[in-house]
Design a protein around this motif. Structure first.
Motif, PDB file in Angstrom:
ATOM      1  N   LYS A   1      69.053  89.032  43.028  1.00  0.00           N
ATOM      2  CA  LYS A   1      69.629  89.723  42.738  1.00  0.00           C
ATOM      3  C   LYS A   1      70.113  91.419  44.106  1.00  0.00           C
ATOM      4  O   LYS A   1      70.644  90.911  44.604  1.00  0.00           O
ATOM      5  CB  LYS A   1      69.931  90.525  41.470  1.00  0.00           C
TER       6      LYS A   1
ATOM      7  N   MET B   1      76.852  91.991  43.801  1.00  0.00           N
ATOM      8  CA  MET B   1      75.811  91.865  43.083  1.00  0.00           C
ATOM      9  C   MET B   1      76.735  91.931  41.883  1.00  0.00           C
ATOM     10  O   MET B   1      76.682  91.165  40.709  1.00  0.00           O
ATOM     11  CB  MET B   1      74.511  93.055  42.968  1.00  0.00           C
TER      12      MET B   1
ATOM     13  N   ASN C   1      76.563  89.436  38.482  1.00  0.00           N
ATOM     14  CA  ASN C   1      76.257  89.200  37.068  1.00  0.00           C
ATOM     15  C   ASN C   1      77.373  88.210  36.531  1.00  0.00           C
ATOM     16  O   ASN C   1      77.009  88.120  35.392  1.00  0.00           O
ATOM     17  CB  ASN C   1      76.476  90.474  37.034  1.00  0.00           C
TER      18      ASN C   1
END
Length: 154
Positions: A51, A69, A73
């Motif tokens: 990440k 990010m 996710n």
């Protein structure tokens, strides 16, 4: 994940940056850059490091790191939501039923440790009581001498 990697690769090529140059600037290995761009999440030791690699690489290329990010996710959510609920429940049940195995020596060591703490606590309380008694006695003694001197002088 492949979509994220493709965006990163396209932006790197658009900026005219080689994989080696990006790796050197980001203190990464060229193979990590290639893995990111190819969408190979399994080449990284854990999800969190992946990440942050995505975020840092995106910022380096001039993309919005936080947005990348968020996309990652979403990918993770989609990926993990494909795990059957039965497997999740089974894992929870196994964890709940798993009996913790400890050595008898570990248990004895813990009991000895608890006993030592209890004894130390008792000793500390006794010492505090003795010190308090001595201090109070000294105060009374000084008060008595002061009062006696006062009475004798009168």
């Amino acid at each position: 994940m492949k979509d994220i990697g493709l965006k990163l690769k396209e932006k790197r090529e658009e900026n005219g940056v080689s994989i080696e140059e990006a790796a050197e600037d980001l203190k990464m290995r060229p193979s990590q850059i290639e893995s990111l761009e190819n969408g190979n999440k399994d080449d990284f030791k854990d999800v969190m490091s992946l990440k942050y690699f995505i975020r840092d690489y995106a910022k380096y290329l001039g993309l919005d790191g936080e947005k990348m990010m968020d996309e990652f996710n979403e990918f993770l959510f989609d990926f993990t939501s494909k795990i059957p609920v039965n497997d999740i429940e089974k894992a929870k049940e196994e964890k709940k039923n798993k009996k913790e195995v400890t050595s008898p020596y570990t248990n004895m060591s813990q009991k000895k440790h608890n006993t030592r703490i209890l004894i130390l606590s008792i000793v500390m309380v006794v010492v505090l009581i003795i010190v308090s008694y001595l201090v109070i006695s000294e105060i009374h003694k000084n008060n008595f001498e002061t009062n006696s001197t006062y009475i004798i002088r009168r």
